[in-house]
Write an enzyme that holds these catalytic residues in place. Structure first.
Site: not given
Ligand code: CP3
Length: 358
Positions: A42, A46, A55
């Site tokens: 990640r 943020r 964003r």
């Molecule tokens: O790693 C990176 O920088 C690349 C991008 C990436 C995102 N999500 C961007 C994202 C990757 C590799 C993921 C994987 C992902 N997404 C997973 C597996 C990894 C883990 O954390 O267990 C899962 C379960 C998701 C599903 C998901 N996406 C959730 C549960 C959420 C909400 C929780 C949160 O952290 O906000 C997201 C949103 C998300 N995906 C964000 C980002 C940067 C935040 C969204 C925002 O900008 O508001």
């Protein structure tokens, strides 16, 4: 058992410059390096003011679907932190949307599927998408990132495992207990198996598309693999996962990440992947003992980056010492927390760069 020597170049390597900093790829292949490579799960997110600025202009899904912006935020942590690999900005849930499941991201609540998939009839209504048509924006972003990075560091593609993707789709979003998913797994395991198989099929096409667009390694995220005991993980989650891993074998290095999966280690040893990425709850030395000569990735507690910098440096040095005896890609045990100060993330990366291989 998979032999790293079988890996051939991704198709993208015919079109783009190879990586100049190839520490990460050499480590994936089990080759020795002068220091450990480091990146952060990640890392485009943020905690970075530069990410938040982008964003402010667009919502999360629009960001994923606008290749120029997705490429921009993918490269931010390479410039700001100096990590040894980029990971494409996207989300594991996007292929489920391509399969016809409506997906919404609401501020603060994370992802949700307003029409969860809970029966065989629901599964039959899902599409088997043409990935170029439905997910072409991801491939376009990958091509842009490869072009813009011009070999500075390799680029990872990624996807969720069938089990973890099903967890969100069946539950309708994130959950504490995943009761609908688990009820289905006990009540009609064959029916749930149909869903897992449909997800595996789409994932294979989607991940192959990422490789064709230039992904130099792939990570499979199994955030909820740890919900299952070893016997049920082998029976339910492993077959579709193995299908995905086997379909991609011989393309680019494959990394499998599991959260809360210490009890699954005997099963993980059987997975045809190059790198095992684990959470922070178990010392890497124990993981190595359990899985044999395998490249490991991880596993600093993400919360450790909230601590003072000298403590981050001390723990990073200890982590590198823990990883001795085989290949090790330094990373966190799960995604970076939004509260982490950028200078702390940078201190982690810098500490890895200063430390020789033990
Ligand atoms: O790693 C990176 O920088 C690349 C991008 C990436 C995102 N999500 C961007 C994202 C990757 C590799 C993921 C994987 C992902 N997404 C997973 C597996 C990894 C883990 O954390 O267990 C899962 C379960 C998701 C599903 C998901 N996406 C959730 C549960 C959420 C909400 C929780 C949160 O952290 O906000 C997201 C949103 C998300 N995906 C964000 C980002 C940067 C935040 C969204 C925002 O900008 O508001």
């Amino acid at each position: 058992m998979y032999h790293p020597g079988e890996i051939t170049a991704g198709l993208g390597d015919l079109l783009f410059s190879p990586a100049v900093n190839d520490l990460f790829l050499r480590t994936c292949r089990g080759e020795p390096t002068e220091r450990r490579p480091v990146w952060i799960m990640r890392q485009a997110g943020r905690y970075l003011p530069e990410y938040r600025a982008v964003r402010q202009r667009v919502d999360f899904l629009t960001l994923c679907k606008t290749p120029e912006l997705a490429a921009e935020v993918t490269i931010q942590p390479v410039d700001i932190l100096g990590v040894d690999a980029a990971i494409l900005f996207a989300d594991i849930l996007l292929p489920l949307e391509a399969m016809g499941a409506e997906l919404v991201f609401t501020k603060g609540d994370g992802p949700s599927f307003p029409h969860p998939v809970r029966t065989r009839e629901d599964v039959a209504r899902l599409r088997s998408p043409e990935v170029e048509e439905t997910l072409g924006y991801v491939f376009a972003a990958m091509r842009l990132v490869r072009r813009e990075l011009d070999g500075r560091v390799p680029v990872l593609g990624f996807g969720g495992t069938p089990w973890t993707l099903a967890a969100y789709l069946v539950e309708g979003g994130g959950s504490k207990q995943y009761e609908h998913l688990l009820a289905w797994s006990y009540g009609d395991p064959e029916g749930l198996g149909l869903l897992l198989d449909r997800i595996a099929e789409t994932s294979i096409a989607y991940l192959r598309g990422q490789v064709a667009a230039g992904a130099q390694a792939l990570q499979l995220f199994d955030t909820w693999g740890g919900l299952l005991d070893l016997e049920r993980w082998r029976a339910i989650a492993l077959p579709p996962l193995r299908k995905v891993a086997e379909a991609l074998r011989g393309t680019v290095p494959l990394i499998y990440y599991v959260n809360g999966g210490a009890h699954l280690l005997p099963g993980l040893a059987e997975l045809p992947v190059d790198v095992l990425s684990v959470d922070w709850r178990q010392p890497l030395s124990q993981v190595r003992q359990a899985v044999g000569p395998r490249v490991l990735q991880g596993n600093l507690d993400p919360a450790a980056l909230l601590g003072p910098i000298p403590e981050i440096e001390r723990r990073t040095a200890a982590l590198i010492a823990q990883g001795r005896g085989g290949g090790h890609i330094v990373n966190l045990g799960h995604g970076i927390l939004p509260m982490v100060p950028v200078e702390n993330a940078k201190a982690f990366v810098d500490a890895v760069k200063r430390t020789p291989v033990p």
